[in-house]
Design an enzyme around this catalytic site. Sequence first.
Site, PDB file in Angstrom:
ATOM      1  N   ASN A  45       0.814  -1.214   0.000  1.00 45.69           N
ATOM      2  CA  ASN A  45       0.000   0.000   0.000  1.00 45.69           C
ATOM      3  C   ASN A  45       0.852   1.271   0.000  1.00 45.69           C
ATOM      4  O   ASN A  45       2.074   1.222   0.078  1.00 45.69           O
ATOM      5  CB  ASN A  45      -0.972  -0.014   1.185  1.00 45.69           C
ATOM      6  CG  ASN A  45      -0.231   0.020   2.523  1.00 45.69           C
ATOM      7  OD1 ASN A  45       0.889   0.506   2.606  1.00 45.69           O
ATOM      8  ND2 ASN A  45      -0.852  -0.523   3.554  1.00 45.69           N
ATOM      9  N   ILE A  46       0.182   2.394  -0.047  1.00 46.53           N
ATOM     10  CA  ILE A  46       0.872   3.685  -0.212  1.00 46.53           C
ATOM     11  C   ILE A  46       1.820   3.990   0.946  1.00 46.53           C
ATOM     12  O   ILE A  46       2.818   4.663   0.760  1.00 46.53           O
ATOM     13  CB  ILE A  46      -0.138   4.855  -0.358  1.00 46.53           C
ATOM     14  CG1 ILE A  46      -1.095   4.906   0.824  1.00 46.53           C
ATOM     15  CG2 ILE A  46      -0.896   4.753  -1.668  1.00 46.53           C
ATOM     16  CD1 ILE A  46      -1.826   6.243   0.924  1.00 46.53           C
ATOM     17  N   ARG A  92      -1.935  12.876  -2.994  1.00 46.09           N
ATOM     18  CA  ARG A  92      -0.709  12.075  -2.960  1.00 46.09           C
ATOM     19  C   ARG A  92       0.554  12.930  -2.998  1.00 46.09           C
ATOM     20  O   ARG A  92       1.592  12.555  -2.480  1.00 46.09           O
ATOM     21  CB  ARG A  92      -0.690  11.096  -4.138  1.00 46.09           C
ATOM     22  CG  ARG A  92      -1.810  10.058  -4.113  1.00 46.09           C
ATOM     23  CD  ARG A  92      -1.598   9.023  -3.033  1.00 46.09           C
ATOM     24  NE  ARG A  92      -2.719   8.081  -2.976  1.00 46.09           N
ATOM     25  CZ  ARG A  92      -3.561   7.986  -1.953  1.00 46.09           C
ATOM     26  NH1 ARG A  92      -3.408   8.764  -0.879  1.00 46.09           N
ATOM     27  NH2 ARG A  92      -4.546   7.110  -1.978  1.00 46.09           N
ATOM     28  N   GLY A 116      -8.845   1.804  -6.195  1.00 46.17           N
ATOM     29  CA  GLY A 116      -9.011   1.802  -7.637  1.00 46.17           C
ATOM     30  C   GLY A 116      -8.353   2.945  -8.357  1.00 46.17           C
ATOM     31  O   GLY A 116      -8.554   3.114  -9.546  1.00 46.17           O
ATOM     32  N   TRP A 117      -7.568   3.748  -7.670  1.00 45.14           N
ATOM     33  CA  TRP A 117      -6.924   4.825  -8.421  1.00 45.14           C
ATOM     34  C   TRP A 117      -5.432   4.942  -8.129  1.00 45.14           C
ATOM     35  O   TRP A 117      -4.785   5.844  -8.588  1.00 45.14           O
ATOM     36  CB  TRP A 117      -7.624   6.166  -8.156  1.00 45.14           C
ATOM     37  CG  TRP A 117      -7.987   6.381  -6.732  1.00 45.14           C
ATOM     38  CD1 TRP A 117      -7.124   6.421  -5.688  1.00 45.14           C
ATOM     39  CD2 TRP A 117      -9.289   6.561  -6.194  1.00 45.14           C
ATOM     40  NE1 TRP A 117      -7.796   6.619  -4.535  1.00 45.14           N
ATOM     41  CE2 TRP A 117      -9.128   6.724  -4.801  1.00 45.14           C
ATOM     42  CE3 TRP A 117     -10.578   6.621  -6.759  1.00 45.14           C
ATOM     43  CZ2 TRP A 117     -10.221   6.928  -3.957  1.00 45.14           C
ATOM     44  CZ3 TRP A 117     -11.644   6.834  -5.903  1.00 45.14           C
ATOM     45  CH2 TRP A 117     -11.461   6.978  -4.523  1.00 45.14           C
ATOM     46  N   CYS A 163      -7.831  -2.589  -6.715  1.00 42.13           N
ATOM     47  CA  CYS A 163      -7.152  -2.696  -5.426  1.00 42.13           C
ATOM     48  C   CYS A 163      -8.120  -2.146  -4.396  1.00 42.13           C
ATOM     49  O   CYS A 163      -9.326  -2.313  -4.537  1.00 42.13           O
ATOM     50  CB  CYS A 163      -5.818  -1.964  -5.440  1.00 42.13           C
ATOM     51  SG  CYS A 163      -5.929  -0.216  -5.797  1.00 42.13           S
TER      52      CYS A 163
END
Lengths: 597, 593
Positions: free
Chosen positions: B305-306, B413, B370-371, B367
Amino acid sequence: MFSLKPPRPTFKSYLLPPAPPPQDEDRSIPEPKIKKLDPVLLPGEIVVNEVNFVRKCIATDTSQYDLWGKLICSNFKISFITDDPMPFQKFHYTNLLLGEHDVPLTCIEQIVTVNDNKRKQKILGPNQKLKFNPTELIIYCKDFRIVRFRFDEAGPESAKKVCLAIAHYSQPTDLQLLFAFEYVGEKYHNTAKNINGIDSGSGGIPGGNSQKTPLFETFSDWDREIKRTGASEWRVCSINEGYMISTCLPEYFVVPSSLADQDLKLYSHSVFGRRMPLWCWNHSNGSALIRMALIKDVLQQKKIDQRICTAITKSHPQRSDVYKSDLDKNLPSIQEIQAAFVKLKQLCVDEPYEETEVKWLSSLENTRWLEYVRAFLKYSAELVYVLESKHLSVILREEEGRDLSCFVASLIQVMLDPHFRTITGFQSLIQKEWVMAGYRFLDRCNHLNRSAKESPLFLLFLDSIWQLLEQYPAAFEFSETYLMLLYDSTRISLFGTFLFNSPHQRVKQSTEFAISKNIQLGDEKGLKFPSVWDWSLQFAAKDRTLFNNPLYIGKSAPCVQNGSVKSFKRTKKNYRTISFCVFQGFLRLCHTCIFNE
Amino acid sequence: MEKSSSCESLGSQPAAARPPSVDSLSSASTSHSDHSAHIKSASVISSDSISTSADNFSPDLRVLRETNKLAEMEEPPLLPGENIKDMAKDVTYICPFTGAVRGTLTVTNYRLYFKSMERDPPFVLDASLGVISRVEKIGGASSRGENSYGLETVCKDIRNLRFAHKPEGRTRRSIFENLMKYAFPVSNNLPLFAFEYKEVFSENGWKLYDPLLEYRRQVLSWIHPESQATITRCSQPMVGVSGKRSKEDEKYLQAIMDSNAQSHKIFIFDARPSVNAVANKAKGGGYESEDAYQNAELVFLDIHNIHVMRESLRKLKEIVYPNIEETHWLSNLESTHWLEHIKLILAGALRIADKVESGKTSVVVHCSDGWDRTAQLTSLAMLMLDGYYRTIRGFEILVEKEWLSFGHRFQLRIGHGDKNHADADRSPVFLQFIDCVWQMTRQFPTAFEFNEYFLITILDHLYSCLFGTFLCSSEQQRGKENLLKRTVSLWSYINSQLEDFTNPLYVSYSNHVLYPVASMRHLELWVGYYIRWNPRMKPQEPIHSRYKELLAKRAELQKKVEELQREISSRSSSSSERAGSPAQCATPVQTVV
């Protein structure tokens, strides 16, 4: 002479890409299928043994891509002949000497025979017996390839015979049993009626370039190099003609003008291998690069050292001092390099792939291979600085002066002189600093598979050149493909270039061979083996274009001895970062092998 | 670009994009109350500036400039609409590579600029304010020791910039305040510089991508021209812990399957590691159960993940900036896991592409949201499958479609102009995508029309806030902000000077499917981006100018080929006039022409 001839009309690769479906008109001349399974043989090449219905394993985890065909062992190669096309199209070029599935005998490192049913396994040495019929043959190659054959459907006896033949022929007891002798002998016999044997000693013509590679076998090649670099205070010395003084030096080499032949002869007795100081190259500022073995006579050491240094100083236009560089103390030894190579090879062929993948970078670091690449680049760059900015002549000293000196001397010249970044120039550099200077290709490449002296120094050198190519993508006339194929060529025992420990060995061995085979040598000093630089023997003109680097900018100055300064500065500044180039170089050098399996 | 004189200006604003501008300060209503006097006057004076840079100065600054010739030479090259907000001389930039250097530090509404005439060539540092993620004061007025009192900025593009001020010079406070204000305009209710930038380029990049033309269905990404297999993306299905099913979703998948006659199966790629997906199921954001989705196969791609990615990049920065430990370089690189993440993303995209191409199967990719990971996977798979996206325009459209249109939340982000540097929503998702593209260009050097500089330029303007392209977090927001009218598109700039971004080795084989090797053996750290601030890592040759030469050469040769072809055709037509002559065998040539 035969180097310039087009390939003989009968010479065709049997492993061309899959042929298009036959047209109607072709059907009138149907070729019997069995004929296709005939091996393509070179002059002097004979089939020793063969076995049919062999399966070549392609993938490790599945047999779905396996190929069926015939396995033969000749006195030059093992060959797998098949009608089946390769499942994965890999090669962008075709070697005229070797088919896609061929392995030259000198490329074989280890032969393992397996019997599944009896759960037996044996590493085959020369002249050994095999008490079981093998179901599988695994060949580990020096270029990281692993080739596997299955004999499930093959005749057990013939399978066994082929395995034994491969073991026997890949580990010959004598240098003269290498295929190159047979090949060149055959050539001499065939052309005896023509002009003095064959003229393959020439450098050949690289792709698209009409220049011949100077081999530094003659007085005039050295003389031209002196003139090219403007080394006016140096002269070509002929005291080693006929290898009268040293058997590991070339017949002609260059020394300071102020050193008399008589003195050189005298000094040579105190030096390892009687290797007198060898001039390599001159910078346009007058500084010279010299290589030399150590003086073993302790009493004479200081005096001789002094005399030689004084002579070198005298040859410098500014009478600058000499900078002495002890390579043995500053660089990894050839044994350490060999150890790194073994680890690297282990890493590259290790299974399972996924496990090595996770720790790939740290494992790579642990092999120390890249560390050694860096050490050579860094050290050479430091010497470049001494030559270039401090205007000092540099003398490379090493016990025998036949290993690390070859590497460092050539690397320095590549960094300083754009001439050596052309194809012809690079080849002449390898001739000058490796082949003629007595690098032990025979021992280091381990062509006879019995040498404890094996070391991949030449490969490490090519890797460092590749690193430079990565950093200076427009500075080299040649491409990565060229470097890779050059390395592959060291494994083909057909060329004389990388076959011997010294030029003297070539002359001595081939003269013996010629006498035993009744070959008239005439005025020639030994047999003229084909040269690697005659690339037309291996690749068609179209494939040779892959040697050329499309980004190459050309030598920066029309006058060759200049134009080095600019490029050097950048080199020096950046040597520290070289180890960042994440490997690739080596992987790519052996990439065809790894992904071939 | 001030190539010769600069050590660190790579990737800064290109010289060709110097626009006229409108001053920004009219909206500066809630600015800090304790502005120093000359800055206030600067904001007033410059409100209607037009062209010459002198007009951009407040009287104070102009005096400063006239009395100090040195400072004049150390001024920044201003974009016409850009204006100077603060200037401090006698500031020391502590360059981690070449040592401390003294010069003038300037802050404008677009950039931070430092120039020193001490060195020859002059030392220049030029960074857009958009790259700054954090500004910190170092040392107090009583700090002892040289260069211990000053400022440090932490940047999003893998560097930190450290300045030392003279404590008695009293310049630090105002520089700090101006940086805090103009580097983080969003936190100060100021507009981003992109809204001031009105350069007109020969092409309008906003017109490049027409969603109405490209949209077939809201989330359909790509359809195979022959097999009709599709790549479809969505966010996670609404499958909860109780085994709750989503009827609409199941029907939707059936419809996708039905539209591809060649295969009766569908693959669902879930970008997450399977452990995470199980955990998410508890929260109502689970994964498809294979009982409910018949003929569907679910594959997890194990992409983290991020937060994991952000941490990995932080570690990477630690080992590359400023100093690199030579002896343990590779094991240190391994411990960041950065290349491993790159590998997993590439490997995931590869599996998707392979399913579509070889398996002729339609795939659905998703995921958690979705983006992020989804966008990485679908856009990379499309890049592998379709040569169109490997052209410059095609790639721009790919970014517009898969990233902008489908709602990758760039604002969230990247955190444009937002001072909240510790925001847990920030993550280098788009950077990873570009890194993967770079890895592909390394493995297929002739398959991409664009060069490395194109990718670096995109990343630089991902942060710079000079163009409107990467602003906002969704199509809706972009519409609300009226970006198309109020800002310039990055593609306008790029497409107006294509020769800078073109790969001379490009060969257009549009039908080739690229399968990159997603293996650590083949992946490399993108040194040209991550370590570009280190002068030792600079390209050792002006390879960029070589590219241009080659492009010119290619154009010349192409022209020659055309001329020769014309000549052949005219010759053969003239010879064919002489009917019955042996020259008639030349006719096949005509068909070539």
